[in-house]
Design a protein around this motif. Structure first.
Motif, short mmCIF file in Angstrom:
data_model
loop_
_atom_site.label_atom_id
_atom_site.label_comp_id
_atom_site.label_asym_id
_atom_site.label_seq_id
_atom_site.Cartn_x
_atom_site.Cartn_y
_atom_site.Cartn_z
N ASP A 1 -32.00 60.95 -56.51
CA ASP A 1 -32.23 62.30 -56.02
C ASP A 1 -33.71 62.40 -55.66
O ASP A 1 -34.58 62.16 -56.51
CB ASP A 1 -31.87 63.32 -57.10
N THR A 2 -34.01 62.73 -54.42
CA THR A 2 -35.41 62.76 -53.99
C THR A 2 -36.20 63.87 -54.67
O THR A 2 -37.43 63.79 -54.75
CB THR A 2 -35.54 62.88 -52.47
N ASP A 3 -35.53 64.90 -55.17
CA ASP A 3 -36.25 65.92 -55.95
C ASP A 3 -36.77 65.32 -57.26
O ASP A 3 -37.88 65.63 -57.69
CB ASP A 3 -35.34 67.11 -56.26
N ASP A 4 -35.97 64.45 -57.89
CA ASP A 4 -36.44 63.74 -59.08
C ASP A 4 -37.65 62.89 -58.75
O ASP A 4 -38.62 62.82 -59.52
CB ASP A 4 -35.34 62.82 -59.64
N LEU A 5 -37.59 62.20 -57.60
CA LEU A 5 -38.68 61.30 -57.22
C LEU A 5 -39.97 62.08 -56.94
O LEU A 5 -41.05 61.67 -57.36
CB LEU A 5 -38.26 60.49 -55.99
N ASP A 6 -39.86 63.19 -56.25
CA ASP A 6 -41.05 63.99 -55.98
C ASP A 6 -41.63 64.56 -57.28
O ASP A 6 -42.85 64.60 -57.46
CB ASP A 6 -40.72 65.13 -55.02
N ALA A 7 -40.75 64.97 -58.19
CA ALA A 7 -41.22 65.47 -59.49
C ALA A 7 -41.92 64.37 -60.28
O ALA A 7 -42.91 64.61 -60.98
CB ALA A 7 -40.05 66.03 -60.29
N LEU A 8 -41.42 63.14 -60.16
CA LEU A 8 -42.05 62.00 -60.83
C LEU A 8 -43.46 61.78 -60.30
O LEU A 8 -44.41 61.59 -61.07
CB LEU A 8 -41.19 60.75 -60.63
N ALA A 9 -43.63 61.81 -58.98
CA ALA A 9 -44.96 61.64 -58.39
C ALA A 9 -45.89 62.77 -58.81
O ALA A 9 -47.07 62.55 -59.11
CB ALA A 9 -44.85 61.57 -56.87
N GLU A 10 -45.36 63.98 -58.87
CA GLU A 10 -46.19 65.12 -59.27
C GLU A 10 -46.60 64.98 -60.74
O GLU A 10 -47.75 65.29 -61.09
CB GLU A 10 -45.40 66.42 -59.05
N LEU A 11 -45.69 64.50 -61.56
CA LEU A 11 -46.01 64.29 -62.97
C LEU A 11 -47.11 63.24 -63.11
O LEU A 11 -48.07 63.43 -63.87
CB LEU A 11 -44.76 63.85 -63.72
#
Length: 353
Positions: free
Chosen positions: A326-336
């Protein structure tokens, strides 16, 4: 996710970089990070490090590392009729190999297919999946001599796949493991720099993780960061037919995964979780009682002990040509990661005794 970040992800997922032959993915990664990093270096085996220098108030450093390699196949022999016998590169899954289009990465890419006996010709009682050493690639030639004009023993092979947007924010491709990790490491570096991180932040793309975290051993010793976050995929077990004893709480769409236990340093894990809470980033938890199965296992024992942690991205169908994230998970990972880089000066990296 759109714009340059999505283009970068698609570029990574479109490359073929089996373990030991990672140059295509590393070239794309280095091109991207060179736009904002203060320094980019590559060692003798291809491990790439991008660095953004911190402010003068802290001499601490933290590294975010993903692995650039993927599983694959390799030519181990060529028979008299020009068929290519196979061996594994990393943990290739024999159940998804037969009947696939492949590319042999010779001096020029050579297309081929993994052959299989037609259902009409097989013994109806024999539905066993052949071992990879029993499989072969057909490149369309008729003799060993013709084949050897195009390929040679030791050439790597990857399954052909495409990047396919599914419904919503779900994305399917081969090589999610672990192009998403090096994407997130690069993006974490960029976002940490945008937050004016006090500490020096490194993003790392390692080689040969699928062969035993070999590149991470090199980087851990040479870079010697004060803290290391291994960014890799982890199993989302929310699809049908997952064995009940392997089902976890990890699901697509519910955020990145913070792993606890084994190589994961309690102080670093606490710091990552605290940052996630402060930033309003939902995270999932996963247990690693013996090992993480990531580059963290190699780095944390380097140079007498480097505080390390594994932060994962939920991934369905790992080690197949149709991995789904899920690209939302991936973007959240980068933000974290970006927020962790900006906050790492305050982490307690002692043993807490």
């Amino acid at each position: 996710m759109d714009g340059p970040q999505r283009e970068f992800l698609d570029d990574l997922l479109s490359t073929h970089s089996p373990a030991g032959f990672e140059s295509p993915a590393l070239r794309a990664w280095v091109d991207y990070v060179s736009e904002f990093a203060d320094d980019v270096s590559v060692d003798a085996y291809g491990n790439a490090v991008a660095t953004c220098e911190g402010g003068s108030e802290s001499d601490r450093s933290i590294a975010f590392g993903g692995h650039a390699d993927e599983i694959g196949l390799m030519i181990r022999d060529i028979d008299d009729d020009g068929f290519l016998a196979l061996t594994r590169v990393g943990g290739a899954d024999r159940t998804v190999v037969r009947g696939q289009h492949v590319v042999v990465h010779a001096d020029e890419p050579i297309p081929g297919v993994v052959g299989g006996t037609a259902i009409h010709l097989r013994d109806r009682d024999d539905d066993a999946v052949p071992e990879i050493r029993e499989s072969y690639v057909d490149i369309g030639v008729g003799s060993r001599e013709e084949a050897e004009e195009l390929v040679e023993v030791g050439d790597p092979i990857t399954i052909v796949g495409r990047v396919e947007a599914l419904q919503g924010t779900r994305l399917a491709a081969r090589g999610m493991d672990n192009r998403v990790g090096i994407w997130a490491a690069a993006e974490g570096l960029r976002r940490a720099a945008a937050r004016d991180a006090e500490v020096t932040v490194h993003a790392v793309a390692t080689v040969q993780e699928e062969l035993g975290a070999n590149g991470a051993r090199m980087v851990g010793f040479d870079l010697a960061p004060d803290a290391f976050v291994a960014v890799d995929v982890t199993h989302a077990t929310d699809a049908p037919k997952t064995p009940s004893e392997r089902v976890s709480t990890v699901k697509l769409g519910e955020g990145p995964v913070v792993v606890r236990g084994s190589a994961n340093h309690p102080g670093l894990v606490a710091g990552v979780r605290s940052v996630a809470a402060a930033e309003g980033i939902d995270v999932q938890l996963e247990a690693a009682g013996s090992a993480t199965g990531t580059d963290a296992d190699a780095v944390f024992v380097s140079r007498g002990g480097i505080p390390s942690a594994n932060v994962g991205l939920p991934n369905r169908y790992m080690h197949t040509p149709v991995e789904v994230i899920d690209t939302d998970d991936l973007d959240a990972l980068a933000e974290l990661l970006g927020a962790v880089g900006a906050s790492a000066a305050g982490f307690d990296l002692t043993a807490g005794l």
